[in-house]
Motif scaffolding. Structure first.
Motif, mmCIF file in Angstrom:
data_model
loop_
_atom_site.group_PDB
_atom_site.id
_atom_site.type_symbol
_atom_site.label_atom_id
_atom_site.label_comp_id
_atom_site.label_asym_id
_atom_site.label_seq_id
_atom_site.Cartn_x
_atom_site.Cartn_y
_atom_site.Cartn_z
ATOM 1 N N LEU A 218 0.829 -1.208 0.000
ATOM 2 C CA LEU A 218 0.000 0.000 0.000
ATOM 3 C C LEU A 218 0.863 1.256 0.000
ATOM 4 C CD1 LEU A 218 -2.733 -1.218 2.486
ATOM 5 C CD2 LEU A 218 -3.062 -0.694 0.072
ATOM 6 N N LYS A 219 1.978 1.189 0.756
ATOM 7 C CA LYS A 219 2.844 2.361 0.810
ATOM 8 C C LYS A 219 3.522 2.603 -0.538
ATOM 9 C CE LYS A 219 3.994 1.500 5.624
ATOM 10 N NZ LYS A 219 5.084 1.110 6.524
ATOM 11 N N LEU A 220 4.046 1.544 -1.112
ATOM 12 C CA LEU A 220 4.751 1.696 -2.374
ATOM 13 C C LEU A 220 3.791 2.043 -3.506
ATOM 14 C CD1 LEU A 220 7.305 -1.190 -1.969
ATOM 15 C CD2 LEU A 220 7.814 1.237 -2.127
ATOM 16 N N LEU A 221 2.556 1.547 -3.396
ATOM 17 C CA LEU A 221 1.553 1.853 -4.420
ATOM 18 C C LEU A 221 1.362 3.363 -4.523
ATOM 19 C CD1 LEU A 221 -0.661 0.762 -6.359
ATOM 20 C CD2 LEU A 221 -2.231 0.897 -4.439
ATOM 21 N N LYS A 222 1.211 3.996 -3.356
ATOM 22 C CA LYS A 222 0.967 5.444 -3.352
ATOM 23 C C LYS A 222 2.202 6.190 -3.833
ATOM 24 C CE LYS A 222 -2.333 8.265 -2.670
ATOM 25 N NZ LYS A 222 -3.568 8.147 -3.419
ATOM 26 N N LEU A 223 3.367 5.607 -3.554
ATOM 27 C CA LEU A 223 4.608 6.250 -3.945
ATOM 28 C C LEU A 223 4.774 6.215 -5.468
ATOM 29 C CD1 LEU A 223 7.026 7.526 -2.494
ATOM 30 C CD2 LEU A 223 8.127 5.312 -2.485
ATOM 31 N N HIS A 224 4.485 5.069 -6.055
ATOM 32 C CA HIS A 224 4.730 4.899 -7.490
ATOM 33 C C HIS A 224 3.517 5.204 -8.356
ATOM 34 C CE1 HIS A 224 8.768 3.092 -7.091
ATOM 35 N NE2 HIS A 224 8.298 2.649 -5.951
ATOM 36 N N HIS A 225 2.331 5.058 -7.789
ATOM 37 C CA HIS A 225 1.113 5.333 -8.562
ATOM 38 C C HIS A 225 0.229 6.288 -7.774
ATOM 39 C CE1 HIS A 225 1.597 1.962 -11.509
ATOM 40 N NE2 HIS A 225 2.294 1.452 -10.520
ATOM 41 N N PRO A 226 0.662 7.551 -7.612
ATOM 42 C CA PRO A 226 -0.080 8.463 -6.747
ATOM 43 C C PRO A 226 -1.484 8.776 -7.237
ATOM 44 C CG PRO A 226 1.686 9.610 -7.923
ATOM 45 C CD PRO A 226 1.875 8.162 -8.194
ATOM 46 N N HIS A 227 -1.786 8.434 -8.465
ATOM 47 C CA HIS A 227 -3.122 8.735 -8.975
ATOM 48 C C HIS A 227 -4.146 7.686 -8.549
ATOM 49 C CE1 HIS A 227 -1.097 6.006 -11.713
ATOM 50 N NE2 HIS A 227 -2.284 5.556 -12.063
ATOM 51 N N ILE A 228 -3.669 6.562 -7.982
ATOM 52 C CA ILE A 228 -4.610 5.523 -7.540
ATOM 53 C C ILE A 228 -5.037 5.830 -6.108
ATOM 54 C CG2 ILE A 228 -4.922 3.083 -7.024
ATOM 55 C CD1 ILE A 228 -2.991 2.406 -9.206
ATOM 56 N N VAL A 229 -6.357 5.849 -5.890
ATOM 57 C CA VAL A 229 -6.892 6.135 -4.553
ATOM 58 C C VAL A 229 -7.092 4.814 -3.809
ATOM 59 C CG1 VAL A 229 -8.871 7.079 -3.308
ATOM 60 C CG2 VAL A 229 -8.029 8.219 -5.371
ATOM 61 N N THR A 230 -6.649 4.747 -2.560
ATOM 62 C CA THR A 230 -6.748 3.481 -1.826
ATOM 63 C C THR A 230 -7.729 3.563 -0.658
ATOM 64 O OG1 THR A 230 -4.842 4.169 -0.545
ATOM 65 C CG2 THR A 230 -4.436 2.626 -2.329
ATOM 66 N N ILE A 231 -8.435 2.442 -0.469
ATOM 67 C CA ILE A 231 -9.302 2.292 0.694
ATOM 68 C C ILE A 231 -8.874 1.006 1.404
ATOM 69 C CG2 ILE A 231 -11.651 1.758 1.475
ATOM 70 C CD1 ILE A 231 -12.752 3.448 -0.734
ATOM 71 N N VAL A 232 -8.676 1.084 2.709
ATOM 72 C CA VAL A 232 -8.374 -0.126 3.459
ATOM 73 C C VAL A 232 -9.631 -0.569 4.197
ATOM 74 C CG1 VAL A 232 -7.110 -1.030 5.454
ATOM 75 C CG2 VAL A 232 -5.915 0.298 3.729
ATOM 76 N N GLN A 233 -9.996 -1.858 4.049
ATOM 77 C CA GLN A 233 -11.180 -2.378 4.716
ATOM 78 C C GLN A 233 -10.750 -3.575 5.559
ATOM 79 O OE1 GLN A 233 -14.050 -4.509 2.408
ATOM 80 N NE2 GLN A 233 -15.768 -3.847 3.676
ATOM 81 N N THR A 234 -10.875 -3.449 6.891
ATOM 82 C CA THR A 234 -10.330 -4.492 7.758
ATOM 83 C C THR A 234 -10.965 -4.449 9.140
ATOM 84 O OG1 THR A 234 -8.285 -5.337 8.742
ATOM 85 C CG2 THR A 234 -8.468 -2.976 8.523
ATOM 86 N N THR A 235 -10.821 -5.576 9.881
ATOM 87 C CA THR A 235 -11.270 -5.541 11.266
ATOM 88 C C THR A 235 -10.153 -5.097 12.209
ATOM 89 O OG1 THR A 235 -10.654 -7.860 11.393
ATOM 90 C CG2 THR A 235 -12.997 -7.387 11.116
ATOM 91 N N PHE A 236 -8.918 -5.131 11.714
ATOM 92 C CA PHE A 236 -7.762 -4.870 12.565
ATOM 93 C C PHE A 236 -7.682 -3.393 12.921
ATOM 94 C CE2 PHE A 236 -4.036 -6.200 14.532
ATOM 95 C CZ PHE A 236 -2.993 -5.345 14.240
ATOM 96 N N ARG A 237 -7.517 -3.080 14.177
ATOM 97 C CA ARG A 237 -7.437 -1.680 14.574
ATOM 98 C C ARG A 237 -6.235 -1.461 15.474
ATOM 99 N NH1 ARG A 237 -12.918 0.677 14.885
ATOM 100 N NH2 ARG A 237 -12.552 1.316 17.036
ATOM 101 N N ASP A 238 -5.323 -0.617 15.057
ATOM 102 C CA ASP A 238 -4.118 -0.371 15.825
ATOM 103 C C ASP A 238 -3.613 1.022 15.483
ATOM 104 O OD1 ASP A 238 -0.831 -0.698 15.404
ATOM 105 O OD2 ASP A 238 -1.622 -1.390 17.317
#
Lengths: 316, 423
Positions: A218-238
């Motif tokens: 997810l981190k590298l995705l935003k770095l290399h493809h900043p035009h892609i918008v990301t949503i994280v969907q998870t039960t994990f909370r930290d």
């Protein structure tokens, strides 16, 4: 209202304006001393006054505390986003509240989350970067659309669970009447494949898929493809993980499982609007520039991702 | 031994037509020594029991053997014997037998399997079986008690940890704020100091040049310009008044951090003797300092502290009780409210009243709030042990704790502790 313009600015373009909001005066005085030489510094202990300032003048960067009596920082950020969307928003806080951090992502669309006590050099560098982006965006002339919107926008879902995929597919069909196409994969390598072939505008991902930790991706995705918008969907909370998702992933939304239809609909809606805006004005992607991760935890996996990215389409 | 099957003895039953005289002879045989009675079975079904006593009655009558001896055993047997299925537990069998047995005990009972004759059992064996079961159950109860006591200790400990954890998180945040500006100010002062040092060096060399007879005008001019440039830079950075203000702030911040650490030490009293004579007002103040984080912005605290004689107690425990009451009160207050803490000495006791104007406790919950694990908070929040531990602490000190509440109006807790005798 308190402001400070130091005796002499370095000659050159007008300095950017930074607005600090904290209920402790001494924190504000201290921050002013740190930034007064490089910026026009505004400060207030009252978040309501901050909103007035945002309306009245051009504020490039807003830095706010979270725990304040009159209004919580996250609420201020949310109002600021609506009032002045080009103002870069930073949360500077000593208080780790999970709900507040999630809200700062989903409602405040915060740029960076910084813990107190702060490191002066780091803070200067982050505020400087935010200011530069804000100034750059404001000087944008209204751009001509680069190309028409003939292609159907695609969403890539990365998740192990079939029921998540089918639920999402149904919801997208009903909620957006086929405006978006959904590609579903259950592994990291498959995700890389789809990225290359189908060029999605949005990625919706779990944090662990097929046994792989998705954070580096997810981190590298935003770095290399900043035009892609990301949503994280998870039960994990930290909280630690959320701060990384903000600072190094600039994730657009952090949503719970099981899927809450209204939240996901709104998240996809706003995410796709953002993707469209970036598509029309690629410079806007700078508003969500990420911090390069300091040291990857799993060199092997990250190396693999990096090489796959390098082989893919050039990032803009 | 659990079931009747285990004490059943398989003895050869009597045919109903066997004569009573023959039965008498059988009872004399060594192999029937242990038996009080013998079963009579027809076609696998038990139909009666003949006891030694029964035989004796017949044969010892005048001319009994001659007159009755040839008659079949069915004529003299008990045709309503005690019957117990073999799958019955020892307890079940015992209940049935106790209810139905006739005295004196002259018969063994019949054990059946699916209604058919299986064997006989004696009341003595049944008693022995019962005693064994009782011993085993006692052992198991003793073990359970041990485990429960261990659990209880662990839970009390974890409740302490949980409330301590909350307190520590609050304190950490409180310390973070002054630490933030103190650290920044020291860094700023350091960098300002660097500039001043540079200025001093440059002016020193200028003064040296001025004092030296050989210095030429050009060198002097250069040194002068450098000095002015450095001074200009310093002036652009920080005005002296600003730096003074930062130092004042820094000292204030360090005071705050210091105070927080002292409060923590006072509250936990780790470095002091466990049981001492204290002025309870000190405990109140100590608790309010620690709870400050919970209260600020939301709750107004009103103190009404009277003059108090010393109370012999473990102050760290009393602090724990007061913190529990104050944090409960703060949580009962939804947006803004008041907590009033009053102390007074009366009737040989010191009374601490903690009153809030929060949402109050419903009457049906009021009698349960001191019960362990009782909580009105949603699942996952709180252990439900705070008040039950507070109750125990106060009781252990020879005091009592009472509560009054009105939903929508507020709640008042009163902790009463005995004054040190002889004070």
């Amino acid at each position: 209202m308190q402001s400070a313009t130091p005796a002499s600015f370095p000659a050159g373009p007008m300095p950017a304006t930074v607005l600090f909001v904290d209920d402790e005066q001494r924190i504000l005085r201290s921050l002013r001393m740190l930034f007064a030489t490089q910026f026009k510094v505004l400060m207030t202990t009252d978040p309501r006054e901050a909103l007035v300032m945002l309306k009245r003048e051009t504020v490039h960067v807003l830095v706010s505390d979270q725990r304040m009596p009159i209004m919580q920082g996250v609420d201020l950020l949310r109002k600021a986003r609506d009032l002045s969307p080009d103002t870069m928003r930073l949360l500077l806080t000593g208080y780790s509240d999970l709900e507040a951090i999630i809200d700062s992502i989903n409602e405040g669309e915060v740029f960076r989350y910084i813990n107190k006590p702060w490191n002066a050099d780091e803070l200067r560098s982050i505020v400087g970067e935010a200011a530069a982006i804000a100034v750059g965006l404001r000087t944008l002339a209204p751009a001509v659309p680069l190309r028409g919107e003939t292609a159907q926008r695609r969403i890539l879902l990365i998740d192990d669970a079939a029921d998540v995929a089918s639920g999402l597919r149904t919801m997208i069909e009903e909620g957006f009447s086929g405006a978006f196409a959904l590609d579903w994969v259950t592994s990291l390598p498959d995700a890389m494949g789809i990225l290359e072939r189908n060029q999605p505008s949005m990625v919706i991902s779990e944090l662990s898929v097929g046994g792989d930790d998705m954070m580096p991706f997810l981190k590298l995705l935003k770095l290399h493809h900043p035009h892609i918008v990301t949503i994280v969907q998870t039960t994990f909370r930290d909280t630690g993980l959320l701060v990384e998702l903000i600072n190094q992933g600039q994730v657009h939304r952090f949503l719970p499982k099981p899927m809450r239809k209204a939240m996901m609909l709104r998240g996809i809606q706003s995410g796709m609007e953002l993707a469209r805006e970036i598509h029309l004005h690629p410079e806007v992607a700078a508003r969500h520039r990420v911090d390069v991760p300091p040291r990857p935890a799993d060199a092997g996996l990250v190396g693999r991702i990096r090489s796959l990215f390098r082989g893919g389409p050039a990032s803009r | 031994m659990e079931h009747v099957a285990e004490l059943s003895v398989n003895v050869e039953p009597l045919d109903p037509e066997v004569s009573i005289m023959e039965v008498g002879d059988l009872f004399l045989e060594p192999r029937y020594d242990g038996f009080l009675s013998l079963p009579v079975v027809r076609d696998g079904q038990p139909i009666g029991v003949i006891s030694r006593y029964g035989v004796q009655k017949v044969l010892m009558g005048r001319y009994g053997r001659e007159l009755q001896g040839a008659k079949p055993v069915v004529a003299f047997m008990n045709d309503a014997p005690l019957v117990v299925p073999l799958e019955h537990s020892v307890e079940q069998a015992s209940r049935h037998i106790t209810r139905n047995i006739r005295f004196p005990i002259v018969e063994d009972f019949i054990v059946t399997r699916d209604g058919e004759y299986h064997g006989v059992g004696s009341v003595i064996d049944l008693l022995r079986g019962l005693e064994d079961r009782l011993m085993a159950r006692n052992d198991s109860l003793a073990q359970s008690l041990n485990r429960l006591q261990e659990s209880q200790t662990q839970l009390v400990q974890s409740e302490k940890m949980a409330s301590l954890g909350q307190m520590v998180a609050g304190l950490a945040h409180e310390i973070n704020t002054p630490l933030g500006y103190v650290r920044n100010n020291v860094e700023l002062a350091h960098s300002a100091f660097g500039q001043l040092r540079e200025m001093q060096e440059v002016f020193d060399s200028l003064v040296m040049l001025l004092q030296s007879p050989q210095a030429d005008d050009a060198a002097l001019q250069q040194a002068f310009e450098r000095a002015m440039a450095v001074r200009g830079q310093a002036a652009a950075g920080f005005a002296p008044e600003d730096m003074e203000a930062l130092f004042t702030d820094t000292m204030y911040g360090l005071e705050q951090i210091s105070d927080l650490v002292i409060n923590l030490r006072n509250f936990s009293r780790l470095d002091r003797s466990a049981v001492v004579n204290v002025d309870i007002n000190q405990c109140v103040e100590s608790t309010l300092l620690i709870a400050h984080n919970l209260l600020k912005h939301k709750v107004e605290v009103i103190r009404d502290l009277g003059e108090l004689p010393p109370v012999t107690c473990a102050p760290s425990q009393i602090n724990q009780v007061l913190l529990n009451l104050v944090s409960n009160a703060a949580q009962a207050i939804e947006e803004h409210g008041r907590i009033r803490i009053s102390t007074v000495c009366h009737g040989g006791f010191v009374h601490v009243l903690v009153k809030d104007d929060g949402k109050g406790i419903r009457a049906e919950n009021l009698e349960r709030i001191f019960d362990p694990f009782f909580t009105t908070k949603p699942v996952g929040e709180g252990t439900g042990l705070g008040l039950s531990i507070s109750y125990k602490i106060v009781r252990d000190h020879g005091g009592h704790i009472r509560v009054k509440s009105k939903p929508g109006k507020g709640t008042a807790f009163c902790v009463s502790l005995p004054v040190t005798s002889g004070a």
